[in-house]
Design a protein around this motif. Structure first.
Motif, PDB file in Angstrom:
ATOM      1  N   LEU A  34       0.840  -1.203   0.000  1.00 44.63           N
ATOM      2  CA  LEU A  34       0.000   0.000   0.000  1.00 44.63           C
ATOM      3  C   LEU A  34       0.879   1.259   0.000  1.00 44.63           C
ATOM      4  O   LEU A  34       0.656   2.179  -0.781  1.00 44.63           O
ATOM      5  N   VAL A  35       1.880   1.278   0.860  1.00 48.12           N
ATOM      6  CA  VAL A  35       2.768   2.440   0.953  1.00 48.12           C
ATOM      7  C   VAL A  35       3.545   2.615  -0.347  1.00 48.12           C
ATOM      8  O   VAL A  35       3.651   3.734  -0.865  1.00 48.12           O
ATOM      9  N   ARG A  36       4.064   1.532  -0.895  1.00 50.67           N
ATOM     10  CA  ARG A  36       4.838   1.633  -2.143  1.00 50.67           C
ATOM     11  C   ARG A  36       3.971   2.154  -3.287  1.00 50.67           C
ATOM     12  O   ARG A  36       4.434   2.944  -4.106  1.00 50.67           O
ATOM     13  N   ARG A  37       2.711   1.714  -3.356  1.00 49.12           N
ATOM     14  CA  ARG A  37       1.804   2.233  -4.381  1.00 49.12           C
ATOM     15  C   ARG A  37       1.593   3.728  -4.209  1.00 49.12           C
ATOM     16  O   ARG A  37       1.555   4.477  -5.163  1.00 49.12           O
ATOM     17  N   ARG A  38       1.452   4.158  -2.974  1.00 53.64           N
ATOM     18  CA  ARG A  38       1.205   5.572  -2.713  1.00 53.64           C
ATOM     19  C   ARG A  38       2.444   6.429  -2.967  1.00 53.64           C
ATOM     20  O   ARG A  38       2.323   7.601  -3.296  1.00 53.64           O
ATOM     21  N   LEU A  39       3.608   5.851  -2.798  1.00 54.87           N
ATOM     22  CA  LEU A  39       4.836   6.596  -3.067  1.00 54.87           C
ATOM     23  C   LEU A  39       5.097   6.705  -4.565  1.00 54.87           C
ATOM     24  O   LEU A  39       5.849   7.567  -4.991  1.00 54.87           O
ATOM     25  N   ARG A  86      -1.654   5.055   6.287  1.00 51.28           N
ATOM     26  CA  ARG A  86      -1.782   6.204   5.385  1.00 51.28           C
ATOM     27  C   ARG A  86      -1.535   7.510   6.136  1.00 51.28           C
ATOM     28  O   ARG A  86      -0.900   8.428   5.629  1.00 51.28           O
ATOM     29  N   HIS A  87      -2.038   7.580   7.365  1.00 48.67           N
ATOM     30  CA  HIS A  87      -1.834   8.783   8.179  1.00 48.67           C
ATOM     31  C   HIS A  87      -0.345   8.977   8.484  1.00 48.67           C
ATOM     32  O   HIS A  87       0.179  10.089   8.359  1.00 48.67           O
ATOM     33  N   ILE A 129      -2.290  12.610  -2.621  1.00 45.80           N
ATOM     34  CA  ILE A 129      -3.691  13.011  -2.768  1.00 45.80           C
ATOM     35  C   ILE A 129      -4.221  12.580  -4.132  1.00 45.80           C
ATOM     36  O   ILE A 129      -5.309  12.022  -4.242  1.00 45.80           O
ATOM     37  N   ALA A 130      -3.437  12.820  -5.183  1.00 45.81           N
ATOM     38  CA  ALA A 130      -3.855  12.422  -6.534  1.00 45.81           C
ATOM     39  C   ALA A 130      -4.017  10.912  -6.624  1.00 45.81           C
ATOM     40  O   ALA A 130      -4.973  10.403  -7.230  1.00 45.81           O
ATOM     41  N   SER A 131      -3.111  10.175  -5.993  1.00 40.79           N
ATOM     42  CA  SER A 131      -3.192   8.720  -5.996  1.00 40.79           C
ATOM     43  C   SER A 131      -4.459   8.242  -5.286  1.00 40.79           C
ATOM     44  O   SER A 131      -5.149   7.336  -5.755  1.00 40.79           O
ATOM     45  N   LEU A 133      -7.287   9.934  -4.922  1.00 36.05           N
ATOM     46  CA  LEU A 133      -8.444  10.281  -5.749  1.00 36.05           C
ATOM     47  C   LEU A 133      -8.581   9.335  -6.936  1.00 36.05           C
ATOM     48  O   LEU A 133      -9.683   8.887  -7.258  1.00 36.05           O
ATOM     49  N   LEU A 134      -7.454   9.020  -7.573  1.00 36.69           N
ATOM     50  CA  LEU A 134      -7.489   8.101  -8.707  1.00 36.69           C
ATOM     51  C   LEU A 134      -7.951   6.721  -8.267  1.00 36.69           C
ATOM     52  O   LEU A 134      -8.774   6.083  -8.937  1.00 36.69           O
ATOM     53  N   GLU A 135      -7.449   6.262  -7.137  1.00 37.51           N
ATOM     54  CA  GLU A 135      -7.846   4.942  -6.629  1.00 37.51           C
ATOM     55  C   GLU A 135      -9.348   4.902  -6.335  1.00 37.51           C
ATOM     56  O   GLU A 135     -10.022   3.935  -6.655  1.00 37.51           O
ATOM     57  N   GLN A 136      -9.879   5.959  -5.753  1.00 37.56           N
ATOM     58  CA  GLN A 136     -11.321   6.019  -5.480  1.00 37.56           C
ATOM     59  C   GLN A 136     -12.120   6.028  -6.778  1.00 37.56           C
ATOM     60  O   GLN A 136     -13.177   5.419  -6.867  1.00 37.56           O
ATOM     61  N   TRP A 137     -11.615   6.703  -7.789  1.00 38.54           N
ATOM     62  CA  TRP A 137     -12.321   6.800  -9.050  1.00 38.54           C
ATOM     63  C   TRP A 137     -12.277   5.470  -9.807  1.00 38.54           C
ATOM     64  O   TRP A 137     -13.252   5.075 -10.436  1.00 38.54           O
ATOM     65  N   LEU A 138     -11.154   4.752  -9.721  1.00 42.29           N
ATOM     66  CA  LEU A 138     -10.998   3.488 -10.440  1.00 42.29           C
ATOM     67  C   LEU A 138     -11.687   2.317  -9.742  1.00 42.29           C
ATOM     68  O   LEU A 138     -12.012   1.327 -10.383  1.00 42.29           O
ATOM     69  N   GLN A 139     -11.906   2.423  -8.455  1.00 42.62           N
ATOM     70  CA  GLN A 139     -12.426   1.305  -7.662  1.00 42.62           C
ATOM     71  C   GLN A 139     -13.720   0.698  -8.210  1.00 42.62           C
ATOM     72  O   GLN A 139     -13.815  -0.511  -8.312  1.00 42.62           O
TER      73      GLN A 139
END
Length: 158
Positions: A34-39, A86-87, A129-131, A133-139
């Motif tokens: 999860l962290v690596r995806r967000r980075l 995430r926090h 933040i962009a990641s 938002l994109l993840e929420q949109w693609l889900q």
């Protein structure tokens, strides 16, 4: 031994030390991914995924006996750990970003006109933040549609 989220959390809050190892082993790889995806692809040289996950687990284990956490549904423990992680990552990225801004010679008035004309890459926090938002949109997309959108975002063509 039953290992549902509720049981694991209850046992950990009851002081069963071996439960911490079970939780660690169950979630450490997923949280690191999860962290690596967000980075992002290139990662972040200043924030290490393993450090962020370890920090999140330290906070989780430290607060587990005093916090009023409950796991009622499958996946609640994962969601709690992912939120803490995430926090922690967000705080680390903000701190690193603030450290870079405070370096000497890094003020806007010292930048040349040419460097101001060039678009600066997004900050780690903006990327996070962009990641999100994109993840929420693609889900909600099915697998094929998701692949199409991801390929297009990578500037692939037919």
């Amino acid at each position: 031994m039953e290992h549902s989220s509720a049981v694991l959390l209850h046992r950990l809050q009851g002081g069963e030390v071996e439960t911490a190892a079970i939780i660690w082993n169950r979630y450490v790889q997923r949280l690191t991914q999860l962290v690596r995806r967000r980075l992002g692809r290139g990662g972040n040289q200043l924030v290490d995924a393993d450090d962020a996950v370890a920090s999140a687990f330290r906070s989780f284990f430290r607060r587990s006996q005093s916090a009023d956490w409950h796991a009622h549904q499958p996946g609640d423990l994962w969601r709690l750990l992912a939120t803490i992680t995430r926090h922690k990552l967000s705080r680390q990225l903000r701190w690193q970003s603030a450290q870079r801004r405070s370096l000497p010679g890094n003020t806007a008035h010292e930048q040349s006109v040419e460097s101001l004309a060039v678009r600066n890459p997004p900050s780690p926090l903006e990327s996070l933040i962009a990641s999100d938002l994109l993840e929420q949109w693609l889900q909600p997309l099915d697998a094929i549609d998701r692949q199409i959108v991801e390929a297009r975002l990578q500037e692939m063509t037919w």
